[in-house]
Design an enzyme around this catalytic site. Structure first.
Site, PDB file in Angstrom:
ATOM      1  N   HIS A 223      -6.729   0.963  -1.971  1.00 18.43           N
ATOM      2  CA  HIS A 223      -6.445  -0.463  -2.108  1.00 18.43           C
ATOM      3  C   HIS A 223      -4.962  -0.681  -2.421  1.00 18.43           C
ATOM      4  O   HIS A 223      -4.252   0.238  -2.844  1.00 18.43           O
ATOM      5  CB  HIS A 223      -7.302  -1.073  -3.215  1.00 18.43           C
ATOM      6  CG  HIS A 223      -8.765  -1.065  -2.909  1.00 18.43           C
ATOM      7  ND1 HIS A 223      -9.344  -1.934  -2.011  1.00 18.43           N
ATOM      8  CD2 HIS A 223      -9.772  -0.281  -3.376  1.00 18.43           C
ATOM      9  CE1 HIS A 223     -10.642  -1.700  -1.935  1.00 18.43           C
ATOM     10  NE2 HIS A 223     -10.939  -0.702  -2.750  1.00 18.43           N
TER      11      HIS A 223
ATOM     12  N   TYR B  96       0.850  -1.191   0.000  1.00 19.64           N
ATOM     13  CA  TYR B  96       0.000   0.000   0.000  1.00 19.64           C
ATOM     14  C   TYR B  96       0.885   1.240   0.000  1.00 19.64           C
ATOM     15  O   TYR B  96       1.945   1.252   0.632  1.00 19.64           O
ATOM     16  CB  TYR B  96      -0.902   0.043   1.230  1.00 19.64           C
ATOM     17  CG  TYR B  96      -1.906  -1.082   1.330  1.00 19.64           C
ATOM     18  CD1 TYR B  96      -3.221  -0.901   0.926  1.00 19.64           C
ATOM     19  CD2 TYR B  96      -1.543  -2.321   1.844  1.00 19.64           C
ATOM     20  CE1 TYR B  96      -4.149  -1.919   1.026  1.00 19.64           C
ATOM     21  CE2 TYR B  96      -2.465  -3.352   1.942  1.00 19.64           C
ATOM     22  CZ  TYR B  96      -3.762  -3.148   1.539  1.00 19.64           C
ATOM     23  OH  TYR B  96      -4.677  -4.154   1.640  1.00 19.64           O
TER      24      TYR B  96
ATOM     25  N   LYS C 172      -4.542  -5.273  -9.264  1.00 18.14           N
ATOM     26  CA  LYS C 172      -3.255  -5.327  -8.590  1.00 18.14           C
ATOM     27  C   LYS C 172      -2.204  -5.890  -9.555  1.00 18.14           C
ATOM     28  O   LYS C 172      -2.491  -6.819 -10.303  1.00 18.14           O
ATOM     29  CB  LYS C 172      -3.323  -6.201  -7.331  1.00 18.14           C
ATOM     30  CG  LYS C 172      -4.137  -5.586  -6.207  1.00 18.14           C
ATOM     31  CD  LYS C 172      -4.269  -6.527  -5.041  1.00 18.14           C
ATOM     32  CE  LYS C 172      -4.994  -5.876  -3.888  1.00 18.14           C
ATOM     33  NZ  LYS C 172      -6.259  -5.236  -4.262  1.00 18.14           N
TER      34      LYS C 172
END
Length: 407
Positions: free
Chosen positions: A314, A306, A361
């Site tokens: 997120h 993060y 991601k």
């Protein structure tokens, strides 16, 4: 023609803006230790004199948190909630054992007690919906029976065929789930209560004891006590504070199967491929670069990175730790079964990449090179100085989608 162009940025509600400002104040410190400047009445001249003499006016505020080592779960438990909230709000270290991330079990219990006093609980709402559904089925069955009897009578007496669903004016005879209203007031569902009402009222007045603790991984705990010196780890049975050498031995022995639940403080078998050492090298690498590193088991990876913390946004990157032996002979003689040391299949990699791509991601394979025992003597493993002999390399994995990546 107006030169003022309309703003294309989405409007942010005052509620969201207020929550963001509150989070910025609450989680302003990225580490548990705080560097604060001395407030002097002399002002600028006193500060300039201190700089001239080489004297710093900055004070280091160290919270000095305490935790208990648990060899069974390979973690450190912080039971003092003041210390737990300090570690969470200043760097997002650990997680609540009864919560998803932030230790909020006590707050949830208090809110549930307030809801029980002022409204219905989730179980009572479910019971109410079931009663309404049962009453709807009864009313629909009565309407269907009445419409069928009316249609049969009209055909027998007048020879007419009438609809059993809609009346002559177009209104629906048989109610639907969307338009149905109960013909009678339904009784309130029974409230959950203890054996006596007096005991229930007494229980509501008793303060709730917080049974939750903050659970730190071994990598997080060692980073806090070795690099920041803001955490002390105690023995679970004696309560005595463990020295750095004892913690160094206990954290490595935690990955060795042992029948005893008590932490093993004996010197471990010195090996560079100890799982604690390999995991900490990857954790320390990204933590030293300013990332907030959290466990990534939810997305089948080792770590999540993060920028500021899970409260703000997120995670952007998903890390898979891949140990690489500098000497293949060390892998053959190793008593540990490290994950991702053998070549993985493309189906596994594609599955892992797809899972993280769906949640936006970027998947990173972090290769941690384990030093060869033939090159580096085992005596180096007697202290954390051995981390200088490890190296970390990253490889970014992205999905290739021909229809979207032609440019």
């Amino acid at each position: 023609m107006s030169l003022i162009q309309p703003s294309t940025q989405p409007k942010v509600s005052q509620k969201a803006s207020g929550r963001r400002n509150e989070n910025n104040k609450l989680y302003a410190n990225p580490l548990p230790i705080i560097f604060a400047e001395e407030q002097s009445s002399a002002g600028v001249w006193h500060k300039a004199l201190g700089l001239l003499l080489g004297v710093s006016l900055t004070r280091v505020l160290n919270p000095h948190c305490e935790g208990v080592f648990d060899a069974t779960t390979r973690s450190v438990w912080v039971t003092d909630m003041k210390h737990a909230m300090t570690l969470w709000q200043r760097g997002f270290f650990g997680k609540g054992d009864l919560s998803r991330s932030e230790p909020s079990w006590l707050a949830r219990q208090i809110n549930a007690r307030k809801q029980a006093r002022t409204g219905l609980t989730s179980e009572e709402v479910t019971a109410k919906r079931r009663a309404e559904r049962k009453q709807f089925k009864l009313d629909r069955a009565k309407a269907m029976a009445a419409a069928a009897a009316e249609a049969e009578a009209a055909f027998r007496e007048e020879g007419r065929v009438i609809s059993t669903v809609y009346s002559a004016d177009g209104t629906r005879i048989i109610p639907s789930a969307a338009t149905w209203k109960p013909s009678q007031t339904l009784p309130e569902p029974p409230r959950a209560s203890s054996p006596t009402e007096s005991e229930d009222e007494d229980d509501n007045d008793v303060p709730i004891e917080n049974v939750e603790h903050l659970q730190l991984t071994l990598s997080e705990a060692f980073f806090l006590l070795w690099n920041l010196d803001c955490l002390s780890v105690t023995h679970p049975e004696t309560g005595d504070a463990l020295s750095l050498n004892q913690i160094w031995c206990a954290f490595q022995n935690a990955h060795v199967p042992s029948p005893s639940l008590s932490p093993n403080l004996d010197p471990p078998a010195r090996r560079f491929d100890n799982p604690f050492l390999v995991n900490y090298v990857a954790y320390h690498h990204y933590k030293s670069l300013g990332w907030v590193v959290k466990n990534g088991i939810k997305f089948c990876v080792d770590y999540l990175l993060y920028k500021r913390g899970p409260v703000f946004s997120h995670a952007e990157f998903a890390i898979v730790v891949c140990p690489v032996y500098e000497d293949p002979a060390d892998q053959e003689s190793s008593p540990f079964q490290l994950q991702n040391t053998s070549p993985f299949s493309w189906s596994w990699l594609s599955t892992l990449n797809r899972v993280n791509a769906q949640v936006q991601k970027t998947l990173i394979l972090s290769y941690v090179t384990i030093p060869a025992r033939s090159r580096v003597p085992d005596t180096v493993l007697s202290s954390p100085a051995c981390f200088n002999h490890y190296s970390v390399r990253e490889v970014i994995v992205r999905r290739f989608i021909p229809a979207r990546m032609r440019d």
